[in-house]
Scaffold this active site. Structure first.
Site, PDB file in Angstrom:
ATOM      1  N   HIS A 114     -50.997 -22.157   0.813  1.00  0.00           N
ATOM      2  CA  HIS A 114     -50.016 -21.266   0.175  1.00  0.00           C
ATOM      3  C   HIS A 114     -49.835 -21.607  -1.308  1.00  0.00           C
ATOM      4  O   HIS A 114     -48.952 -21.058  -1.968  1.00  0.00           O
ATOM      5  CB  HIS A 114     -48.648 -21.393   0.865  1.00  0.00           C
ATOM      6  N   TYR A 200     -51.651  -6.700   3.532  1.00  0.00           N
ATOM      7  CA  TYR A 200     -51.170  -6.689   4.923  1.00  0.00           C
ATOM      8  C   TYR A 200     -51.027  -5.249   5.427  1.00  0.00           C
ATOM      9  O   TYR A 200     -51.402  -4.924   6.548  1.00  0.00           O
ATOM     10  CB  TYR A 200     -49.817  -7.425   4.964  1.00  0.00           C
TER      11      TYR A 200
HETATM   12  P1  A3P Z   1     -43.053 -10.398  10.685  1.00  0.00           P
HETATM   13  O1  A3P Z   1     -42.117 -11.553  10.517  1.00  0.00           O
HETATM   14  O2  A3P Z   1     -42.689  -9.242   9.796  1.00  0.00           O
HETATM   15  O3  A3P Z   1     -43.216  -9.964  12.097  1.00  0.00           O
HETATM   16  P2  A3P Z   1     -47.920 -15.601   8.198  1.00  0.00           P
HETATM   17  O4  A3P Z   1     -48.954 -15.820   9.221  1.00  0.00           O
HETATM   18  O5  A3P Z   1     -48.432 -15.526   6.801  1.00  0.00           O
HETATM   19  O6  A3P Z   1     -46.777 -16.545   8.350  1.00  0.00           O
HETATM   20  O7  A3P Z   1     -47.331 -14.122   8.433  1.00  0.00           O
HETATM   21  C1  A3P Z   1     -46.519 -13.852   9.544  1.00  0.00           C
HETATM   22  C2  A3P Z   1     -46.256 -12.373   9.595  1.00  0.00           C
HETATM   23  O8  A3P Z   1     -47.469 -11.709   9.971  1.00  0.00           O
HETATM   24  C3  A3P Z   1     -45.217 -12.010  10.666  1.00  0.00           C
HETATM   25  O9  A3P Z   1     -44.514 -10.860  10.177  1.00  0.00           O
HETATM   26  C4  A3P Z   1     -46.113 -11.693  11.850  1.00  0.00           C
HETATM   27  O10 A3P Z   1     -45.502 -10.943  12.863  1.00  0.00           O
HETATM   28  C5  A3P Z   1     -47.220 -10.909  11.134  1.00  0.00           C
HETATM   29  N1  A3P Z   1     -48.430 -10.781  11.969  1.00  0.00           N
HETATM   30  C6  A3P Z   1     -49.170 -11.767  12.514  1.00  0.00           C
HETATM   31  N2  A3P Z   1     -50.156 -11.257  13.272  1.00  0.00           N
HETATM   32  C7  A3P Z   1     -50.041  -9.914  13.207  1.00  0.00           C
HETATM   33  C8  A3P Z   1     -50.764  -8.822  13.788  1.00  0.00           C
HETATM   34  N3  A3P Z   1     -51.792  -9.019  14.610  1.00  0.00           N
HETATM   35  N4  A3P Z   1     -50.361  -7.565  13.492  1.00  0.00           N
HETATM   36  C9  A3P Z   1     -49.320  -7.355  12.657  1.00  0.00           C
HETATM   37  N5  A3P Z   1     -48.594  -8.346  12.093  1.00  0.00           N
HETATM   38  C10 A3P Z   1     -48.944  -9.607  12.356  1.00  0.00           C
END
Ligand code: A3P
Length: 300
Positions: A114, A200
């Protein structure tokens, strides 16, 4: 972790401090020299993101693309944070991210970070490593980050939503300002062609198309069988129930407070921002996001 998890949990919460102009906590700076001296190999792939932008999703995609066929047991037995180590992590009782990365037996090594662009260990750039950057719109990113800090004692206390939102606008978050982070990698892309910048929201809209673009960047051509596996494994509901990617096994996180895979949507910010907060945020956003080419989608 301890005989008294509750006591340990609250005492683990770190303070933010200014680290060369970026807000950080000691869990990501304690091991700084070793991180900065990390020796990247030319085929290493760096997955770089601001926290809560879809890091785990893209990590899972890359892992499946590279090893889904050759090491299928990887996905069912090794948590994502061991398959794709978090380079700068130095958290009590967990392996140092940099050690995990050094010891990765795979080729390529997939490594998550990050760190803002100016902190990325220089060997990645010197070795011309591929960098996959994922960015997420600021409004959903801040909401997701808020809930993440609630459930993760490895981060500072989030406080209430309004103060968290203002802290985000001021860039006083772990890993600094979202605005500087997404702009920093965007600018780097202009001079460093081995950087693939993804959004995203595009991944949610058309996952297959984004995987196609990613594959052409990585020089991969997955078979129909691999694509089928990707289609089922990458769905939000599937990832949410998969303990190897949903962080339910990692001690500092409490998925009962808020799941790591929370909603997985575009536009959830509307359930959190008041009209006044939204107006203030938009005004501030316009001042900070001056590059007309870097546009984010905030509507589903
Ligand atoms: P939300 O909190 O909005 O649900 P990171 O991995 O960078 O920490 O990001 C986490 C975010 O990515 C979370 O968002 C999570 O739900 C979302 N995320 C992870 N896998 C996903 C998928 N297959 N489809 C959509 N969102 C996803």
């Amino acid at each position: 972790m301890s005989d008294n998890p509750q006591k340990t949990n609250s005492s683990l919460r770190p303070e933010l401090f200014d680290f060369h102009g970026i807000s950080m906590t000691h869990y990501f700076t304690d091991n700084w020299e070793k991180i900065q001296n990390f020796q990247a190999r030319p085929d290493d792939i760096l997955i770089a993101t601001y926290p809560r932008s879809g890091t785990t999703w893209v990590s899972h995609i890359l892992d499946l693309l590279h090893f889904g066929q050759t090491f299928p047991e990887r996905q069912t037995s090794i948590p994502i944070y061991d398959r794709v180590p978090f380079l700068e992590l130095a958290f009590p009782l967990l392996d140092l991210g940099v050690d995990l990365a050094e010891k990765l037996p795979t080729s390529p090594r997939l490594i998550k970070s990050h760190l803002p662009i100016q902190f990325v260990p220089k060997s990645f750039l010197e070795q011309n490593c591929k960098i996959v950057y994922v960015a997420r719109n600021a409004k959903d990113n801040v909401v997701s980050y808020f809930h993440f800090e609630r459930m993760n004692v490895g981060d500072p206390e989030p406080g209430d939503w309004n103060s968290f939102l203002h802290r985000f606008m001021e860039g006083k978050m772990v890993f600094g300002s979202w605005y500087d982070h997404v702009n920093g990698f965007w600018k780097k892309k202009q001079t460093y062609p081995n950087l693939h910048y993804m959004f995203y929201e595009d991944m949610l809209k058309d996952t297959e198309l984004e995987i196609d673009k990613l594959c052409s960047f990585l020089g991969l051509s997955p078979s129909e069988e691999e694509r089928k596996l990707l289609r089922s494994e990458l769905k939000f509901d599937q990832m949410k129930k998969n303990d190897m990617v949903n962080y339910s096994l990692l001690p500092p996180m409490d998925v009962k407070v808020s799941p790591f895979m929370r909603k997985g949507k575009v536009g959830d910010w509307k359930n959190h921002f008041t009209v006044a907060q939204n107006d203030e945020f938009d005004k501030d956003y316009k001042k900070k996001m001056m590059d007309p080419k870097l546009q984010f989608c905030t509507e589903a």
